[in-house]
Design a protein around this motif. Sequence first.
Motif, PDB file in Angstrom:
ATOM      1  N   GLY A  52      36.450  40.607  23.344  1.00  0.00           N
ATOM      2  CA  GLY A  52      35.153  40.197  24.292  1.00  0.00           C
ATOM      3  C   GLY A  52      35.915  39.476  25.496  1.00  0.00           C
ATOM      4  N   ASP A  53      37.321  39.670  25.992  1.00  0.00           N
ATOM      5  CA  ASP A  53      37.271  38.821  27.010  1.00  0.00           C
ATOM      6  C   ASP A  53      37.341  40.474  28.396  1.00  0.00           C
ATOM      7  OD1 ASP A  53      38.632  36.668  26.452  1.00  0.00           O
ATOM      8  OD2 ASP A  53      40.430  37.136  26.370  1.00  0.00           O
ATOM      9  N   LEU A  54      37.658  41.038  27.924  1.00  0.00           N
ATOM     10  CA  LEU A  54      37.156  42.774  28.421  1.00  0.00           C
ATOM     11  C   LEU A  54      35.570  42.816  28.937  1.00  0.00           C
ATOM     12  CD1 LEU A  54      38.127  45.483  29.974  1.00  0.00           C
ATOM     13  CD2 LEU A  54      37.758  46.321  28.023  1.00  0.00           C
ATOM     14  N   ILE A  55      35.521  42.804  28.460  1.00  0.00           N
ATOM     15  CA  ILE A  55      32.688  42.862  28.297  1.00  0.00           C
ATOM     16  C   ILE A  55      32.789  42.181  28.910  1.00  0.00           C
ATOM     17  CG2 ILE A  55      31.038  43.309  26.543  1.00  0.00           C
ATOM     18  CD1 ILE A  55      32.537  43.835  24.397  1.00  0.00           C
ATOM     19  N   GLY A  56      33.366  40.890  28.675  1.00  0.00           N
ATOM     20  CA  GLY A  56      32.873  39.814  30.127  1.00  0.00           C
ATOM     21  C   GLY A  56      33.409  39.755  31.233  1.00  0.00           C
ATOM     22  N   SER A  57      34.575  40.766  30.960  1.00  0.00           N
ATOM     23  CA  SER A  57      34.851  40.975  32.627  1.00  0.00           C
ATOM     24  C   SER A  57      33.826  42.144  33.129  1.00  0.00           C
ATOM     25  CB  SER A  57      36.421  40.830  32.931  1.00  0.00           C
ATOM     26  OG  SER A  57      36.722  42.624  32.212  1.00  0.00           O
ATOM     27  N   ILE A  58      33.614  42.435  33.723  1.00  0.00           N
ATOM     28  CA  ILE A  58      33.122  43.837  33.551  1.00  0.00           C
ATOM     29  C   ILE A  58      31.822  42.786  34.887  1.00  0.00           C
ATOM     30  CG2 ILE A  58      31.384  45.306  33.826  1.00  0.00           C
ATOM     31  CD1 ILE A  58      32.330  46.237  30.758  1.00  0.00           C
ATOM     32  N   GLU A  59      31.850  43.179  35.772  1.00  0.00           N
ATOM     33  CA  GLU A  59      31.294  43.053  36.546  1.00  0.00           C
ATOM     34  C   GLU A  59      30.792  43.948  37.685  1.00  0.00           C
ATOM     35  OE1 GLU A  59      32.042  39.980  40.452  1.00  0.00           O
ATOM     36  OE2 GLU A  59      33.705  39.180  38.502  1.00  0.00           O
ATOM     37  N   ALA A  60      29.361  43.377  38.611  1.00  0.00           N
ATOM     38  CA  ALA A  60      28.831  44.368  39.106  1.00  0.00           C
ATOM     39  C   ALA A  60      28.312  43.827  40.715  1.00  0.00           C
ATOM     40  CB  ALA A  60      27.181  44.532  39.315  1.00  0.00           C
ATOM     41  N   THR A  61      28.855  44.449  41.356  1.00  0.00           N
ATOM     42  CA  THR A  61      28.714  43.105  43.227  1.00  0.00           C
ATOM     43  C   THR A  61      28.463  44.633  43.408  1.00  0.00           C
ATOM     44  OG1 THR A  61      31.494  43.244  42.750  1.00  0.00           O
ATOM     45  CG2 THR A  61      30.604  43.473  44.851  1.00  0.00           C
ATOM     46  N   ALA A  69      39.235  39.631  43.855  1.00  0.00           N
ATOM     47  CA  ALA A  69      40.504  39.801  44.386  1.00  0.00           C
ATOM     48  C   ALA A  69      41.352  40.638  42.868  1.00  0.00           C
ATOM     49  CB  ALA A  69      40.912  38.453  43.872  1.00  0.00           C
ATOM     50  N   TYR A  70      41.143  40.738  41.651  1.00  0.00           N
ATOM     51  CA  TYR A  70      42.010  41.336  41.064  1.00  0.00           C
ATOM     52  C   TYR A  70      41.295  42.261  41.003  1.00  0.00           C
ATOM     53  CZ  TYR A  70      37.906  40.228  38.244  1.00  0.00           C
ATOM     54  OH  TYR A  70      35.961  40.258  38.406  1.00  0.00           O
ATOM     55  N   GLY A  71      40.557  43.560  41.227  1.00  0.00           N
ATOM     56  CA  GLY A  71      40.445  45.076  41.664  1.00  0.00           C
ATOM     57  C   GLY A  71      41.731  45.957  41.813  1.00  0.00           C
ATOM     58  N   SER A  72      42.058  46.646  41.402  1.00  0.00           N
ATOM     59  CA  SER A  72      43.015  47.584  41.474  1.00  0.00           C
ATOM     60  C   SER A  72      43.360  47.663  42.819  1.00  0.00           C
ATOM     61  CB  SER A  72      42.299  48.974  40.996  1.00  0.00           C
ATOM     62  OG  SER A  72      41.948  49.794  41.655  1.00  0.00           O
ATOM     63  N   ASP A  73      42.376  47.704  43.615  1.00  0.00           N
ATOM     64  CA  ASP A  73      42.925  48.060  44.988  1.00  0.00           C
ATOM     65  C   ASP A  73      42.560  46.665  45.925  1.00  0.00           C
ATOM     66  OD1 ASP A  73      40.057  47.938  45.242  1.00  0.00           O
ATOM     67  OD2 ASP A  73      39.433  49.776  46.512  1.00  0.00           O
ATOM     68  N   GLY A  74      42.244  45.893  45.207  1.00  0.00           N
ATOM     69  CA  GLY A  74      42.647  44.387  45.595  1.00  0.00           C
ATOM     70  C   GLY A  74      40.773  43.727  46.042  1.00  0.00           C
ATOM     71  N   GLN A  75      40.831  42.285  46.776  1.00  0.00           N
ATOM     72  CA  GLN A  75      39.608  42.165  46.746  1.00  0.00           C
ATOM     73  C   GLN A  75      39.657  43.260  48.148  1.00  0.00           C
ATOM     74  OE1 GLN A  75      39.554  37.993  48.053  1.00  0.00           O
ATOM     75  NE2 GLN A  75      37.222  37.958  47.388  1.00  0.00           N
ATOM     76  N   ASP A  80      26.895  47.645  53.586  1.00  0.00           N
ATOM     77  CA  ASP A  80      25.649  47.361  53.151  1.00  0.00           C
ATOM     78  C   ASP A  80      24.933  47.913  52.303  1.00  0.00           C
ATOM     79  OD1 ASP A  80      26.306  44.881  54.872  1.00  0.00           O
ATOM     80  OD2 ASP A  80      25.580  45.814  56.420  1.00  0.00           O
ATOM     81  N   LEU A  81      25.818  49.415  52.165  1.00  0.00           N
ATOM     82  CA  LEU A  81      24.439  50.190  51.003  1.00  0.00           C
ATOM     83  C   LEU A  81      25.572  50.784  50.155  1.00  0.00           C
ATOM     84  CD1 LEU A  81      23.205  51.951  53.725  1.00  0.00           C
ATOM     85  CD2 LEU A  81      22.373  50.779  52.950  1.00  0.00           C
ATOM     86  N   GLN A  82      26.723  49.810  49.616  1.00  0.00           N
ATOM     87  CA  GLN A  82      27.510  50.648  48.521  1.00  0.00           C
ATOM     88  C   GLN A  82      28.104  49.002  47.425  1.00  0.00           C
ATOM     89  OE1 GLN A  82      31.654  50.250  49.679  1.00  0.00           O
ATOM     90  NE2 GLN A  82      32.442  51.646  48.926  1.00  0.00           N
ATOM     91  N   GLY A  83      27.600  49.393  46.360  1.00  0.00           N
ATOM     92  CA  GLY A  83      28.451  48.775  45.865  1.00  0.00           C
ATOM     93  C   GLY A  83      29.240  48.424  44.469  1.00  0.00           C
ATOM     94  N   ALA A  84      29.831  48.215  43.784  1.00  0.00           N
ATOM     95  CA  ALA A  84      31.016  48.233  43.015  1.00  0.00           C
ATOM     96  C   ALA A  84      30.563  47.781  41.374  1.00  0.00           C
ATOM     97  CB  ALA A  84      31.788  47.701  43.488  1.00  0.00           C
ATOM     98  N   VAL A  85      31.044  48.573  40.504  1.00  0.00           N
ATOM     99  CA  VAL A  85      31.135  48.001  39.452  1.00  0.00           C
ATOM    100  C   VAL A  85      33.242  47.287  38.834  1.00  0.00           C
ATOM    101  CG1 VAL A  85      30.953  48.096  36.057  1.00  0.00           C
ATOM    102  CG2 VAL A  85      29.149  48.923  38.638  1.00  0.00           C
ATOM    103  N   THR A  86      33.537  46.863  38.208  1.00  0.00           N
ATOM    104  CA  THR A  86      34.218  46.592  38.173  1.00  0.00           C
ATOM    105  C   THR A  86      35.138  46.211  37.170  1.00  0.00           C
ATOM    106  OG1 THR A  86      34.426  44.500  38.891  1.00  0.00           O
ATOM    107  CG2 THR A  86      35.636  46.253  41.064  1.00  0.00           C
ATOM    108  N   ALA A  87      35.808  46.041  36.147  1.00  0.00           N
ATOM    109  CA  ALA A  87      36.680  45.460  35.554  1.00  0.00           C
ATOM    110  C   ALA A  87      37.644  44.471  35.220  1.00  0.00           C
ATOM    111  CB  ALA A  87      36.114  46.294  34.109  1.00  0.00           C
ATOM    112  N   GLY A  88      38.176  43.863  34.362  1.00  0.00           N
ATOM    113  CA  GLY A  88      39.239  43.148  35.030  1.00  0.00           C
ATOM    114  C   GLY A  88      39.021  41.372  35.361  1.00  0.00           C
TER     115      GLY A  88
END
Length: 153
Positions: A52-61, A69-75, A80-88
């Motif tokens: 369940g660690d992967l599921i818990g690491s999915i985050e909406a920004t 900070a741990y995203g593939s392209d760093g923090q 203002d008109l952009q959102g992101a979903v990251t995992a890890g």
Amino acid sequence: MSITKQTSDALARRLAAIPAEVAERIKPAIAKSVNEVAADARTLAEASRDDGDLIGSIEATAPGGTTPAYGSDGQRKLHDLQGAVTAGAPDVRHAHLVELGTRPHVNGGQFAGTQHPGTEAQPFLLPAWRLNKRRVESRVNRAIRKAIREASQ
């Protein structure tokens, strides 16, 4: 109605103000959409559940936020008109391997020299986006139209 310097200046001010007003009214639509995509990604990641660690690491920004900070392209700071979903996370560094799978390879590290058979892809991020893309586009387009309509009144 005749156009005077006063009405022309008033119109110019209103037109210059539209982008900021529109952006403020679009942000909630983007934030809601990012949260929906993240929720669907968590649901789709259930298929690959180990602990369940992967599921818990999915985050909406949300728009204007800062990605983890741990995203593939760093923090990075989002527009203002952009959102992101990251995992890890710092201790969950395998989201890309689950999403894309791996090819057979020779192991290194503790199991150096042994053959890894590879893993089948169990995508969760891209399918979550594909499931929501049409709804996200419709929601954002509605928000844009409504914001422009309201700002121009």
